[in-house]
Write a protein that holds these residues in place. Structure first.
Motif, PDB file in Angstrom:
ATOM      1  N   UNK A 270       0.668  -1.176  -0.129  1.00 59.19           N
ATOM      2  CA  UNK A 270       0.159  -0.057   0.233  1.00 59.19           C
ATOM      3  C   UNK A 270       0.693   1.461   0.011  1.00 59.19           C
ATOM      4  N   UNK A 271       1.902   1.027   1.369  1.00 63.74           N
ATOM      5  CA  UNK A 271       2.628   1.934   1.297  1.00 63.74           C
ATOM      6  C   UNK A 271       3.673   2.780  -0.276  1.00 63.74           C
ATOM      7  N   UNK A 272       4.325   1.745  -0.590  1.00 64.42           N
ATOM      8  CA  UNK A 272       4.669   2.102  -1.547  1.00 64.42           C
ATOM      9  C   UNK A 272       3.922   2.329  -3.334  1.00 64.42           C
ATOM     10  N   UNK A 273       2.659   1.756  -2.996  1.00 65.08           N
ATOM     11  CA  UNK A 273       2.018   2.722  -4.881  1.00 65.08           C
ATOM     12  C   UNK A 273       1.958   4.034  -4.577  1.00 65.08           C
ATOM     13  N   UNK A 274       1.807   4.300  -2.723  1.00 66.75           N
ATOM     14  CA  UNK A 274       1.261   5.635  -2.581  1.00 66.75           C
ATOM     15  C   UNK A 274       2.887   6.559  -3.341  1.00 66.75           C
ATOM     16  N   UNK A 275       3.140   6.153  -2.513  1.00 66.30           N
ATOM     17  CA  UNK A 275       5.014   6.384  -2.945  1.00 66.30           C
ATOM     18  C   UNK A 275       4.958   7.278  -3.711  1.00 66.30           C
ATOM     19  N   UNK A 276       4.439   6.029  -5.118  1.00 68.16           N
ATOM     20  CA  UNK A 276       4.703   5.649  -5.893  1.00 68.16           C
ATOM     21  C   UNK A 276       3.907   6.540  -6.538  1.00 68.16           C
ATOM     22  N   UNK A 277       2.667   7.285  -6.781  1.00 65.60           N
ATOM     23  CA  UNK A 277       1.657   7.684  -6.918  1.00 65.60           C
ATOM     24  C   UNK A 277       1.883   9.006  -6.945  1.00 65.60           C
ATOM     25  N   UNK A 278       2.293   9.783  -5.665  1.00 65.54           N
ATOM     26  CA  UNK A 278       2.423  10.896  -5.098  1.00 65.54           C
ATOM     27  C   UNK A 278       4.375  11.235  -5.816  1.00 65.54           C
ATOM     28  N   UNK A 279       5.362  10.237  -5.660  1.00 63.28           N
ATOM     29  CA  UNK A 279       6.092  10.625  -6.634  1.00 63.28           C
ATOM     30  C   UNK A 279       7.283  11.265  -5.772  1.00 63.28           C
ATOM     31  N   UNK A 280       7.247  10.647  -4.754  1.00 60.09           N
ATOM     32  CA  UNK A 280       8.281  10.849  -3.085  1.00 60.09           C
ATOM     33  C   UNK A 280       9.166  10.197  -3.284  1.00 60.09           C
ATOM     34  N   UNK A 281      10.301  10.728  -3.455  1.00 65.71           N
ATOM     35  CA  UNK A 281      11.904  10.135  -3.386  1.00 65.71           C
ATOM     36  C   UNK A 281      12.334   9.415  -1.782  1.00 65.71           C
ATOM     37  N   UNK A 282      11.975  10.070  -1.035  1.00 66.82           N
ATOM     38  CA  UNK A 282      11.782   9.247   0.532  1.00 66.82           C
ATOM     39  C   UNK A 282      10.852   8.137   0.858  1.00 66.82           C
ATOM     40  N   UNK A 283      11.724   7.472   1.176  1.00 65.98           N
ATOM     41  CA  UNK A 283      11.068   5.498   1.949  1.00 65.98           C
ATOM     42  C   UNK A 283      11.367   5.998   3.409  1.00 65.98           C
ATOM     43  N   UNK A 284       9.247   5.764   2.751  1.00 63.66           N
ATOM     44  CA  UNK A 284       9.349   6.094   4.601  1.00 63.66           C
ATOM     45  C   UNK A 284       9.158   4.327   4.740  1.00 63.66           C
ATOM     46  N   UNK A 285       9.797   4.598   6.666  1.00 62.37           N
ATOM     47  CA  UNK A 285      10.232   3.116   7.468  1.00 62.37           C
ATOM     48  C   UNK A 285       8.967   2.582   7.706  1.00 62.37           C
ATOM     49  N   UNK A 286       9.136   2.045   8.374  1.00 70.15           N
ATOM     50  CA  UNK A 286       8.154   0.414   9.301  1.00 70.15           C
ATOM     51  C   UNK A 286       8.595   0.346  11.031  1.00 70.15           C
ATOM     52  N   UNK A 287       8.141   1.175  12.013  1.00 70.43           N
ATOM     53  CA  UNK A 287       8.325   0.566  13.103  1.00 70.43           C
ATOM     54  C   UNK A 287       6.750  -0.498  13.098  1.00 70.43           C
ATOM     55  N   UNK A 288       7.441  -1.744  13.982  1.00 67.86           N
ATOM     56  CA  UNK A 288       6.748  -2.750  14.411  1.00 67.86           C
ATOM     57  C   UNK A 288       6.821  -3.031  15.749  1.00 67.86           C
ATOM     58  N   UNK A 289       5.102  -2.612  16.218  1.00 69.28           N
ATOM     59  CA  UNK A 289       4.292  -3.472  18.179  1.00 69.28           C
ATOM     60  C   UNK A 289       4.584  -4.893  17.832  1.00 69.28           C
ATOM     61  N   UNK A 290       5.555  -4.938  18.701  1.00 72.93           N
ATOM     62  CA  UNK A 290       5.373  -6.566  18.845  1.00 72.93           C
ATOM     63  C   UNK A 290       3.979  -7.078  20.495  1.00 72.93           C
ATOM     64  N   UNK A 291       3.447  -7.259  20.357  1.00 67.16           N
ATOM     65  CA  UNK A 291       2.383  -6.902  21.662  1.00 67.16           C
ATOM     66  C   UNK A 291       1.752  -7.957  21.414  1.00 67.16           C
ATOM     67  N   UNK A 292       1.371  -8.800  20.827  1.00 66.04           N
ATOM     68  CA  UNK A 292       0.403 -10.631  21.370  1.00 66.04           C
ATOM     69  C   UNK A 292       1.622 -11.576  20.530  1.00 66.04           C
TER      70      UNK A 292
END
Ligand code: GLV
Ligand code: MG
Length: 324
Positions: free
Chosen positions: A120-142
């Motif tokens: 999902x994020x890859x598609x939005x970044x491509x559509x908007x032409x963002x050059x910076x890659x947004x990173x992920x932080x995951x909560x391990x909580x289950x």
């Protein structure tokens, strides 16, 4: 070393990470002016269902309009099992992706969860032409997230950090807790009786296994392990003790659920002056030994092994980041 290379996540300072509810815009400026390293604007558990849409709007406006300086900015989206999540991602990334560094994903359970968000994020970044890659932080909580923590950690090149969400983890595993991130007197060993029959109770850290397991998965995949919340913000000593335990295991940061916890996290998660000086001396000794063509490095009459040299390099790099 293994032949398997470990790609390291971008080297962000992440000693403290402040939770700020997206429904409380009056808290935003104070957060922006604090000494925290990372801020996550929350759309998940700190926001009531009927406030979710308003919180999303507040967050988009704040990311675009407030001067956050050089802080790393994150947004905690709602879980993949809710109908809020897709709009959280689409609206926030489309409308404020330019200032967003990270997306925090709560209650991640499987590598496929990460894959879906990456798509999902890859598609939005491509559509908007963002050059910076947004990173992920995951909560391990289950329990599911902990069972799959290694696969989650390796599931995307966007991954930057794993966070131990102790409150939800306790709910998911049905652990018996007293306060969020605190200890339980029933998790203790009773010593054998002394000659006079007396016995001592030694409290243990009921979170040790979970945190240590998460640290291994994070480090094996080049990610930052971060300890989650400590609920009693009146108890600075309790917070420090929890942060120190996490730091000893390899965590490089801890959440602040109240601004008063920022300084405590920064204090515990920063190397001391003495440690930095020693690390610099180790690296100087190594450089001198190399220049002299010597295989063995020694300092103050003691041989230094390569593990100590690698630790010194990490420490000096951290000091450089803190210095700014
Ligand atoms: C954090 O989200 C936690 O559940 O501890
Ligand atoms: Mg949680």
């Amino acid at each position: 070393m293994s032949f398997h290379p470990i790609e390291q996540a971008p080297g962000r300072l992440n000693r403290s990470e402040l939770a700020v509810p997206g429904s409380q815009p009056k808290m935003f400026e104070k957060a922006a002016n604090s000494d925290v390293d990372v801020i996550f604007l929350d759309l998940e558990d700190a926001v009531a269902p009927d406030e979710k849409e308003g919180a999303r709007k507040n967050i988009i406006a704040a990311l675009n309009d407030i001067d956050w300086g050089n802080k790393t900015m994150s947004v905690r989206i709602n879980g993949l099992d809710t109908h809020y999540m897709y709009r959280d991602v689409i609206e926030v990334v489309e409308q404020a992706g330019g200032r967003l560094d990270l997306i925090m994903i709560p209650k991640v359970g499987t590598a496929a969860d990460v894959y879906a968000l990456d798509m999902l994020v890859t598609q939005i970044e491509a559509a908007k032409g963002y050059s910076k890659r947004i990173g992920f932080e995951h909560i391990i909580e289950t329990a599911l997230g902990m069972q799959n923590v290694h696969e989650i950690a390796g599931a995307s090149r966007r991954n930057e950090s794993l966070h131990f969400g102790v409150a939800d983890y306790a709910a998911s595993t049905r652990a018996r807790t007293t306060i969020i991130g605190g200890v339980n007197p029933h998790y203790a060993v009773l010593t054998d009786p002394e000659e006079d029959g007396s016995r001592a109770t030694h409290w243990g850290d009921m979170w040790h296994y979970a945190l240590a397991r998460m640290v291994v998965a994070a480090r094996a995949n080049g990610l930052r392990p971060i300890d989650g919340p400590f609920g009693d913000f009146q108890d600075a000593d309790g917070y420090r003790a929890a942060a120190r335990r996490a730091a000893v295991l390899g965590c490089e940061g801890k959440w602040a659920i109240h601004p008063s916890q920022i300084a405590l996290a920064n204090e515990v998660m920063s190397p001391s002056e003495a440690d930095i000086t020693k690390a610099r001396r180790i690296l100087e000794a190594m450089a001198e030994a190399e220049a002299a063509g010597k295989g063995a490095v020694s300092l103050d009459g003691r041989l230094i092994d390569y593990a100590s040299i690698r630790q010194a390099e990490v420490l000096v790099e951290k000091a450089r980041q803190i210095a700014g």
